[in-house]
Scaffold this motif. Structure first.
Motif, mmCIF file in Angstrom:
data_model
loop_
_atom_site.group_PDB
_atom_site.id
_atom_site.type_symbol
_atom_site.label_atom_id
_atom_site.label_comp_id
_atom_site.label_asym_id
_atom_site.label_seq_id
_atom_site.Cartn_x
_atom_site.Cartn_y
_atom_site.Cartn_z
ATOM 1 N N VAL A 96 0.512 -1.489 -0.297
ATOM 2 C CA VAL A 96 -0.341 -0.509 0.141
ATOM 3 C C VAL A 96 0.656 0.970 0.187
ATOM 4 C CG1 VAL A 96 -1.980 0.774 1.263
ATOM 5 C CG2 VAL A 96 -1.466 -1.147 1.277
ATOM 6 N N LEU A 97 0.606 2.332 -0.895
ATOM 7 C CA LEU A 97 1.000 3.578 -0.860
ATOM 8 C C LEU A 97 0.470 4.886 -0.181
ATOM 9 C CD1 LEU A 97 3.265 5.396 -2.058
ATOM 10 C CD2 LEU A 97 2.392 5.999 -3.970
ATOM 11 N N MET A 98 0.783 5.331 1.088
ATOM 12 C CA MET A 98 0.030 6.124 0.923
ATOM 13 C C MET A 98 0.647 7.806 1.536
ATOM 14 S SD MET A 98 -1.154 3.592 4.219
ATOM 15 C CE MET A 98 0.533 3.032 4.370
ATOM 16 N N LYS A 99 -0.099 9.012 1.189
ATOM 17 C CA LYS A 99 0.768 9.711 0.691
ATOM 18 C C LYS A 99 0.810 10.724 2.094
ATOM 19 C CE LYS A 99 0.524 9.695 -4.056
ATOM 20 N NZ LYS A 99 -0.015 10.086 -5.375
ATOM 21 N N TYR A 100 0.804 11.134 2.154
ATOM 22 C CA TYR A 100 1.538 12.198 3.634
ATOM 23 C C TYR A 100 1.910 13.792 3.389
ATOM 24 C CZ TYR A 100 -0.137 8.225 6.249
ATOM 25 O OH TYR A 100 -0.419 6.739 6.922
ATOM 26 N N LYS A 101 1.301 14.257 4.344
ATOM 27 C CA LYS A 101 2.950 15.812 3.817
ATOM 28 C C LYS A 101 3.528 15.603 4.123
ATOM 29 C CE LYS A 101 -1.586 19.863 5.096
ATOM 30 N NZ LYS A 101 -1.962 18.448 6.116
ATOM 31 N N HIS A 102 4.178 15.154 4.648
ATOM 32 C CA HIS A 102 5.540 14.404 5.815
ATOM 33 C C HIS A 102 6.632 13.501 4.287
ATOM 34 C CE1 HIS A 102 3.773 11.282 7.539
ATOM 35 N NE2 HIS A 102 4.456 10.194 7.406
ATOM 36 N N GLY A 103 5.332 12.765 3.693
ATOM 37 C CA GLY A 103 5.981 11.863 3.034
ATOM 38 C C GLY A 103 5.182 10.834 2.500
ATOM 39 N N ASN A 104 6.027 9.864 0.999
ATOM 40 C CA ASN A 104 5.521 9.083 0.880
ATOM 41 C C ASN A 104 5.388 7.699 2.184
ATOM 42 O OD1 ASN A 104 3.932 9.945 -0.487
ATOM 43 N ND2 ASN A 104 5.821 10.140 -2.741
ATOM 44 N N SER A 105 4.442 7.253 2.156
ATOM 45 C CA SER A 105 5.071 5.790 3.374
ATOM 46 C C SER A 105 4.102 4.750 2.107
ATOM 47 C CB SER A 105 4.045 5.649 4.795
ATOM 48 O OG SER A 105 4.425 6.526 4.964
ATOM 49 N N VAL A 106 5.317 2.934 2.402
ATOM 50 C CA VAL A 106 4.675 2.318 1.573
ATOM 51 C C VAL A 106 4.620 1.438 2.927
ATOM 52 C CG1 VAL A 106 5.564 0.326 0.222
ATOM 53 C CG2 VAL A 106 5.623 2.841 -0.619
#
Ligand code: SAH
Length: 354
Positions: A96-106
């Motif tokens: 899963v790729l989650m986009k946050y203000k502080h960057g992208n999490s996988v």
């Protein structure tokens, strides 16, 4: 035969140097080669244009570059994307790729299936097929970077599987992911979630990594935990808390507890009070996760008001607590749901007894 070939993406920097030496190549080539595989993320030796044709040919004859290929993508209204990835033997896992203000999490998977048997979880349906190789964990991230062009800055080991049930490959994966010759993702930006295999947890602390560890606790007493998680028959909550203290003492870092909230099961005032007693004095953070109900599995999600009351009680007792921001609910984001759907939805228990 492909099986006889060396899985070159699973070799760390030192092993790659040794391989090149054994092939009679210069050692400095290993930096170039490592960068092609782990920074430029290529899948063919022929793309490695600063290596001689002869060397590329030799490498292709003895090694394979393992790849996880996206075969399905679901994008949520909040931008979260869930990928079904096919491995070279045809098995599938989810990332899963989650986009946050502080960057992208996988969020990556560590095994094909899982043998831990947590009653509310979709990943454990069908049991464990096999553990993932280091290369297959790395390539979930690489494939997402390759296809979306998005740089990944945070990685969480919370997809399908129990990371500590695939210990050696997972530790190697963390070291390679944070290698300065590769993606160089800071260990501080890597989170490993475990259902609490106590012996392995202590061993992990001794690896002296600077990752964040999250424990799937989900219940404040052994009786209730056993109803939700078969692994609780092997390790008591006290043993888990002892291991957590060991971690906090050794690293000076805070430990995270995950607590998935199941209606009428673990969301009472009494449960909150027991939880408070359990973690009193421990440098920790509690993450309340509203259950993502899975068809055929245990439980419904707790009511919003009950979750808020639970949180308030913890806060009043000075415990760090947050309710997990939900992402991707509309795309079967609970781990294992997409893979099950693809397989035609088989909801047998699938728990191995060993
Ligand atoms: N095996 C590891 C990591 C994978 S699961 C572990 O147990 O921690 C990641 C987290 O999601 C765990 O806390 C797990 O218990 C939780 N989880 C699994 N299924 C869930 C569901 N349907 N709803 C809410 N949380 C779930």
């Amino acid at each position: 035969m492909a099986e006889d070939k060396i899985d070159i993406k699973s070799l760390d920097y030192t092993q790659l140097q040794e391989l090149l030496e054994s092939m009679g190549e210069k050692k400095f080539r290993s930096k170039q080669l490592y960068e092609w595989i782990h920074k430029r993320l290529v899948l063919e030796f022929d793309e490695m244009t600063n290596l001689s044709k002869d060397m590329r040919k030799k490498l292709a004859g003895t090694c394979t570059i393992e790849g996880a290929r996206i075969i399905k993508k679901q994008v949520s209204s909040d931008g979260t994307a869930k990928f079904l990835m096919r491995l070279s033997d045809g098995n599938t896992v989810e990332s899963v790729l989650m986009k946050y203000k502080h960057g992208n999490s996988v969020c990556i998977s560590t095994q094909v299936g899982c043998r831990m048997g947590c009653r509310f979880c979709a990943s454990t349906v069908g049991g464990l097929i096999r553990s993932l190789k280091t290369s297959e964990m790395l390539d979930q991230i690489y494939e997402i970077q390759r296809t979306t062009g998005e740089r990944v800055s945070n990685v969480i080991l919370m997809g399908i599987g129990e990371p500590l049930d695939n210990y050696d490959n997972v530790v190697k994966f963390i070291r390679m992911l944070s290698d300065e010759n590769g993606l160089n993702i800071s260990q501080r930006n890597i989170t490993l979630s475990t259902c609490g295999l106590v012996d392995r947890l202590k061993k992990l602390v001794d690896e002296k990594l600077t990752i964040t560890i999250a424990i799937s606790l989900h219940a404040p007493n052994d009786e209730l935990r056993r109803e939700m998680m078969p692994i609780a028959n092997r390790y008591s909550i006290n043993e888990i808390i002892d291991a957590c203290r060991y971690y906090v003492d050794k690293t000076g870092r805070r430990i995270t507890f995950e607590y998935s909230m199941v209606e009428g099961k673990n969301d009472s005032r009494e449960c909150a009070m027991q939880l408070i007693e359990l973690v009193r004095g421990l440098n920790c953070h509690i993450n309340l996760i509203p259950l993502n109900p899975v068809e055929g599995r245990m439980g419904q999600r707790s009511k919003g008001a009950d979750i808020q009351a639970f949180k308030l009680l913890l806060e009043k007792n000075h415990i760090n607590v947050t309710i997990r921001r939900e992402m991707g609910r509309d795309i079967d984001a609970a781990c294992g749901q997409l893979r099950n759907k693809e397989k035609g939805g088989n909801y047998d228990e699938g728990i191995r007894k060993d």
